[in-house]
Design a protein around this motif. Structure first.
Motif, short mmCIF file in Angstrom:
data_model
loop_
_atom_site.label_atom_id
_atom_site.label_comp_id
_atom_site.label_asym_id
_atom_site.label_seq_id
_atom_site.Cartn_x
_atom_site.Cartn_y
_atom_site.Cartn_z
N UNK A 250 -4.14 -14.12 7.52
CA UNK A 250 -4.49 -12.75 7.15
C UNK A 250 -3.28 -12.09 6.53
N UNK A 251 -3.51 -11.21 5.60
CA UNK A 251 -2.37 -10.52 5.01
C UNK A 251 -1.69 -9.66 6.06
N UNK A 252 -0.39 -9.59 5.97
CA UNK A 252 0.38 -8.81 6.93
C UNK A 252 0.38 -7.33 6.58
N UNK A 253 1.26 -6.63 7.22
CA UNK A 253 1.40 -5.20 6.98
C UNK A 253 1.79 -4.99 5.52
N UNK A 254 1.09 -4.14 4.78
CA UNK A 254 1.31 -4.06 3.34
C UNK A 254 2.59 -3.34 2.93
N UNK A 255 3.18 -2.55 3.81
CA UNK A 255 4.36 -1.77 3.44
C UNK A 255 5.60 -2.47 3.98
N UNK B 163 -2.34 3.55 2.16
CA UNK B 163 -3.46 3.19 1.28
C UNK B 163 -2.92 2.66 -0.05
N UNK B 164 -1.90 3.32 -0.58
CA UNK B 164 -1.29 2.87 -1.83
C UNK B 164 -0.75 1.44 -1.67
N UNK B 165 -0.03 1.18 -0.58
CA UNK B 165 0.53 -0.15 -0.34
C UNK B 165 -0.58 -1.19 -0.16
N UNK B 166 -1.65 -0.81 0.53
CA UNK B 166 -2.76 -1.72 0.77
C UNK B 166 -3.48 -2.08 -0.54
N UNK B 167 -3.67 -1.09 -1.40
CA UNK B 167 -4.32 -1.34 -2.69
C UNK B 167 -3.46 -2.26 -3.54
N UNK B 168 -2.16 -2.03 -3.55
CA UNK B 168 -1.26 -2.91 -4.32
C UNK B 168 -1.32 -4.34 -3.77
#
Length: 141
Positions: free
Chosen positions: A67-72, A124-129
């Protein structure tokens, strides 16, 4: 001795180690008996071609994709200048709001509400990227 199957690919040590890890994991999960693990590991380290390795794990379930990790993360901030700018603006606004609250001496910590939404906007910005990178969609800067 000449190989009659020119399409076969020779197995590297890394290929053998990857398959050995899968076999050992299956043994530790109880999917294989100790004898089966030993037999398969013997075949893994004796294998010369990759198709011989795939046969040894064909009856085992495939591991779930990570699973993808923390986006930031720092790496995400290095790769995406727009995310860095967004974070800098959020920090600046947060500092201004907290300083204003402290100077006015208000008892109730009202900056909690805008700080919450500022944090949500960065996440949200980091997750979208992160999602766009994984799916291969274009990421405008």
């Amino acid at each position: 001795m000449e190989d009659t199957h020119p399409a076969r690919v020779r197995a590297a040590d890394a290929d053998r180690e990857r398959v050995a890890t899968v076999v050992q994991s299956a043994g530790s999960e109880g999917r294989l008996t100790l004898d089966e693990v030993e037999e398969r590991l013997t075949h893994v380290y004796a294998a010369r071609f990759t198709d011989e390795l795939t046969v040894l794990t064909a009856d085992l379930p495939r591991p779930a994709p990570p699973r993808p990790g923390f986006p930031l993360t720092r790496e995400a901030l290095r790769r995406h200048p727009a995310l860095r700018v967004h974070l800098a603006v959020v920090v600046a606004v947060a500092v201004l709001v907290i300083v204003r609250w402290a100077v006015l001496g208000a008892g109730f910590f009202w900056p909690a509400f805008p700080l919450f939404w500022l944090a949500v906007s960065v996440l949200v910005h980091a997750r979208v990227r992160s999602f766009r990178e994984r799916t291969g969609a274009a990421v405008p800067y």
